[in-house]
Design a protein around this motif. Structure first.
Motif, short mmCIF file in Angstrom:
data_model
loop_
_atom_site.label_atom_id
_atom_site.label_comp_id
_atom_site.label_asym_id
_atom_site.label_seq_id
_atom_site.Cartn_x
_atom_site.Cartn_y
_atom_site.Cartn_z
N GLU A 112 50.75 43.99 22.07
CA GLU A 112 50.32 44.72 23.23
C GLU A 112 49.32 43.90 24.04
O GLU A 112 49.37 43.85 25.27
N ARG A 127 40.97 45.31 28.79
CA ARG A 127 41.97 45.86 27.87
C ARG A 127 42.25 44.86 26.75
O ARG A 127 42.37 45.24 25.59
N LEU A 147 39.92 50.00 34.59
CA LEU A 147 41.33 50.34 34.32
C LEU A 147 41.83 51.33 35.37
O LEU A 147 42.92 51.18 35.92
N HIS A 157 42.57 43.74 32.99
CA HIS A 157 43.34 43.12 31.90
C HIS A 157 42.41 42.49 30.88
O HIS A 157 42.64 42.59 29.67
N PHE A 204 48.77 41.60 28.42
CA PHE A 204 47.70 41.36 29.39
C PHE A 204 47.34 39.90 29.53
O PHE A 204 46.89 39.47 30.58
#
Lengths: 523, 438
Positions: free
Chosen positions: B351, B325, B291, B322, B355
């Motif tokens: 959310e 996450r 990240l 991505h 990604f």
């Protein structure tokens, strides 16, 4: 066109100057003195007294006599400097509505800008009597290390006094202008300014009327009064030793000791030895007691040695800030009454390896410089130009409580700087921009000038949005900040209004209040 | 961009501007596109945009065409086809209307070269006309206009010193120019529209002074400048010779990108920054802090968009980041669902979709949650449609979309989707039932 006056609003004394036929003149007050004590009092019979009148009755009325209020202006009540002042001052300091320190004398509470306004009004009156016409425009000086709030409060004081403040300039810079007006050659100049309450150092580069400030530094809580305090402490100790009486709680005795200390300090600048004599300073069962003692220069120098060294540390940092070695400085100018002390002249001379410049009056040079700057701004005749700098760094708070500086201190104004920031959370759609001023690494240790929120940022993973923050300081030192989301073009901005200052309404109310009072005294 | 080289290599000087009152948030842009969009200020012509954004001209063309079609960008009146001649500096000087034109390609005449090639289109656009009504003499107004046109020149030229001038000469020049262009000179005077260009001049003079008196910057400039350090020849005399014109254009390009010029200086600065971000990113990669690495690389790309290396690594690392996450969020969503907190689960799914916008399963679940937890059929339909689009062969997704259509009362659509679901999986009981109840 009405004339512009320059006012040095000092911690202990103030001075006003005006330009006559291109020459600066220091205006004497009604008593013939060229400086006026920055004191305000309400007498036992309710009369408001300013300047020498206030000073003269201070011994008998110390609780209702305000001095050195400049040390409080623009600070928060909880600031350590204010707490220190509460311990030292015979008058009462209370917490105001905006968390600002206010001064309570004779049952009435005053804000610090209000006290400053009363003194400025007196200086305005002195000038008007001299030039024989109303004066409205002024340039006022402040210590170089005053922050935005303190400057704003000084401006408010000007408004309260009925003055249009054209510019607030730094005291050492003003001194440099006064020197530069008479010396057109290329020189690097250091101004060492130790006044009643503050210490300032500036390094400037000047040539043919243009004055560039290379660096400034200082300490807004170190000045001649601290020297006096050291002497008072010494006298208290000696008296207790000899007579067994502690005078620390006796306000009237303290005021007498303070006056005597100041006088002894001045004497010792001229002579090697002085006598301190305070008859009937106390009494006990065995009758009245007198303080009688001899003091020599060496004793004094031993007492204040630490204070002088403290200033030299600041000088060292400032010279380095300017990118110079002490030897690069062509001329050293001493400003402020405290620099009459031989120890200071010697220490500064040793540091720069050259004797200080004689030929400026340390008490008057700042006011003269302020008047010259007023002339430079408003008149085509003047050939002086001041390239001023920001005294403190400006920036914003970033994640983790850090302070990201956008404009470093000592940057020439006007200036505009931009920097790109980003989000710290995924999908974050708003950021808070907290505008800070100061030098500390941690955001919390700097002064908060204002804050605003930029919302409507396109949702994206953390670190992807680009938010451009732009800082702008115009020639008058007014700071505005804007933030733009580069992806959407959305923009948010503020003009920074220093916190803790008076609102326009409050200022108008105070002006009205004082006008009422003016009418009352003339009756 | 003077008329001289308009004959040789014709540049596209059209100027895009943002359409007023246009909601930019509805666009779906990559960061590069967002950056390009952010550079559009209504003054900067197209070919300079491509330089500023560091994107190939072709990409810029495509983006601008797309945005123009979407009504986000309009071509400003300033300078449509490059050949069109507009009022140049000499016209204004005679007291003609204010120059709104962005990049006035001046016609022949004595001021042609000086006026156009130096006057940055980005800043020259809003210069005022002389106005005898102002509290500033016309000569001073003219001096501001003249000097303003030189602001994009190399710093040494701005200060009027040789490029190898010593610190003392630089300072003298700075002081002299300050006397003339410091805003305090016109303190409390009404200088009207001259205020902004005057402040711009002074800021630029300070910038030139600061950089030219910084020994490390000077050393760097001199190193990279090499043979080009000669002062630029005066030009504008013989525009007839095409070979000379193209040589001039080449010199000009070199000069624009030389470290002495503001643009060249900016690019060098940004490149150095990009490199430091890239190094930080590579350190993060070796520790598998994906990240953090992605964030650093993104900045590296933003600062040096031309580096293929940065872009490539950014693509890889960002994909990795991505994924990580996304996986984290899926876990969080599972835990939210296990606590029966469907609203929170929906938030997490949404959310996660940032990604992996086209993950069919995530869209499918998000659709269900939007319908059942948030009662937002519109949103639910969007997600369900995307799930179907991403994987059209899965009966479950068609059934989900069908059910949402049914709940919204769109019976024909609902039937179609449910039938598709049954065709793909004849044993889907839930779909059968839903179809029956319709």
């Amino acid at each position: 066109m009405s004339r512009v006056i320059g006012i040095d609003l000092g911690t202990t004394n103030s001075c006003v100057s005006v330009i006559e036929n291109g020459q600066p003149t220091v205006i004497p007050n009604a008593g013939g003195y060229r400086t006026t004590p920055s004191m305000f009092a309400i007498s036992h019979d309710g009369k408001r007294l300013v300047g020498h009148l206030a000073k003269r009755q201070a011994v008998t009325n110390s609780r209702n006599t305000v001095h050195a209020s400049k040390r409080l202006i623009g600070r928060r009540f909880d600031a350590p400097e204010v707490q220190k002042a509460i311990d030292l001052c015979p008058y009462e300091i209370v917490r105001g509505a905006n968390d600002d320190p206010r001064i309570k004398i004779a049952g009435k509470t005053f804000t610090c800008p209000e006290i400053g306004g009363i003194i400025l009004r007196e200086m305005k009156r002195v000038a008007e009597e001299y030039v024989g016409e109303p004066v409205s425009d002024a340039v006022i000086t402040v210590p170089a290390y005053f922050n935005d709030t303190q400057r704003q409060c000084t401006k408010d004081a000007g408004k309260i006094a009925g003055l249009e403040v054209l510019r607030i300039i730094n005291e050492p810079t003003a001194a440099a202008m006064a020197y530069g007006a008479g010396h057109r050659e290329e020189e690097k100049v250091a101004i060492y300014d130790l006044g009643g309450g503050t210490f300032d150092i500036s390094v400037l580069d000047m040539s043919d009327g243009v004055i560039e400030v290379l660096a400034t530094g200082g300490n807004t809580f170190l000045g001649g009064e601290d020297f006096d305090r050291m002497i008072v402490a010494h006298l208290l100790e000696k008296f207790e030793e000899n007579e067994g009486i502690d005078l620390r709680e006796d306000a009237m005795a303290l005021q007498r000791l303070k006056d005597a200390a100041e006088k002894a300090k001045c004497d010792l600048s001229e002579r090697e030895k002085t006598e301190i004599s305070l008859p009937f300073i106390a009494s006990d069962d065995s009758g009245p007691r007198h303080l009688q003692l001899e003091m020599d220069r060496a004793t004094l120098e031993a007492l204040v040695h630490g204070l002088v060294n403290q200033t030299l540390k600041t000088v060292e940092a400032c010279v380095a800030d300017a990118g110079l070695q002490p030897g690069d400085v062509d001329r050293v100018i001493l400003v402020g009454g405290q620099t009459r002390m031989p120890l200071i002249q010697k220490a500064v001379g040793e540091f720069f390896n050259k004797g200080p410049h004689k030929g400026v009056n340390p008490d008057e040079v700042v006011a003269i410089g302020a008047a010259l700057q007023g002339e430079a701004l408003t008149s085509d005749e003047s050939n002086l130009l001041l390239l001023d700098v920001t005294p403190l760094s400006l920036g914003i708070a970033t994640v983790g409580g850090h302070f990201a500086k956008l404009i470093e201190r000592n940057t020439t104004v006007p200036v505009r700087k931009t920097h790109t920031f980003t989000t710290t959370r995924d999908g974050q759609s708003a950021v808070k921009i907290r505008v800070l001023q100061g030098e500390a690494e941690a955001a919390a240790e700097n002064d908060l000038l204002g804050e605003f929120i930029l919302s409507g940022i396109r949702k994206a993973p953390q670190g992807e949005p680009e938010i451009e923050v732009c800082f702008d300081i115009d020639a008058n030192g007014i700071v505005s900040v804007s933030a733009t989301d580069l992806a959407t073009g959305k923009e948010q901005s503020i003009t920074v209004n220093a916190t803790g200052t008076l609102s326009q309404d409050e200022i108008e109310r105070i002006i009205e209040d004082h006008e009422l009072y003016e009418v009352a005294t003339k009756e | 961009m003077s008329s001289a080289d308009a004959a040789g290599d014709r540049k596209d000087v059209r100027v895009p501007a943002l359409a007023p009152d246009c909601d930019l948030t509805r666009l779906d842009l990559s960061p590069q596109e967002g950056f390009l969009l952010s550079r559009i200020d209504g003054h900067t012509p197209k070919d300079l945009l491509s330089q500023l954004a560091g994107l190939p001209p072709h990409d810029v063309d495509l983006c601008l065409a797309r945005w123009a079609e979407a009504g986000v960008v309009v071509w400003s009146k300033a300078g449509p086809p490059a050949t069109e001649r507009v009022n140049g500096a000499s016209a204004t000087r005679a007291g003609a209307p204010p120059r709104l034109e962005a990049n006035a390609s001046s016609p022949e005449g004595e001021s042609a070269a000086a006026a156009t090639e130096a006057g940055s289109p980005a800043v020259a656009s809003d210069l005022p006309a002389l106005d005898p009504g102002l509290d500033i003499p016309e000569e001073a107004q003219q001096a501001i206009l003249d000097f303003h046109e030189r602001l994009e020149r190399p710093y040494a030229e701005i200060l009027g010193v040789a490029s190898d001038a010593d610190a003392r000469a630089v300072k003298r020049a700075y002081f002299q120019l300050s006397k003339e262009f410091h805003p305090d000179r016109w303190f409390r005077r009404d200088i009207g529209p001259f205020k902004e260009p005057l402040e711009r001049i002074f800021r630029k003079v300070v910038e030139a002074y600061e950089l030219m008196s910084d020994p490390t910057v000077r050393a760097e400039m001199e190193r990279s400048l090499g043979a080009d350090a000669e002062a630029a020849p005066v030009e504008g005399a013989d525009s007839a010779d095409p070979k000379a014109a193209s040589e001039r254009a080449e010199r000009r390009r070199k000069r624009a990108l030389s470290p002495f010029s503001p643009l060249g200086r900016l690019i060098a600065k940004r490149k150095a920054k990009a490199k430091s971000f890239f190094e930080a990113a590579m350190a993060a990669v070796s520790d598998e802090r994906w990240l953090e690495a992605a964030a650093s690389l993104r900045l590296a790309v933003a600062y040096d968009p031309k580096s293929a290396l940065y872009r490539e690594r950014f693509g890889e690392v960002q994909a990795q980041a991505h994924e990580i996450r996304f996986a984290q969020l899926m876990k969080e969503a599972d835990s939210a669902l296990s606590f029966r907190d469907r609203k929170d689960a929906l938030r997490i799914y949404e959310e996660a979709l940032i990604f992996r916008p086209y993950d069919p399963e995530a869209n499918h679940v998000a659709a269900k949650l939007a319908w059942l937890a948030a009662d937002d059929l519109h949103r639910a339909k969007e997600y369900a449609m995307r799930a179907v689009e991403a994987d059209p062969d899965k009966a479950e997704y068609h059934r989900g979309l069908g059910q949402i259509y049914a709940a919204a009362g769109l019976k024909a659509n609902a039937r179609r989707e449910l039938k598709t679901a049954l065709r793909l999986d004849p044993r889907d009981l839930e779909a059968k039932q839903a179809l029956k109840s319709l």
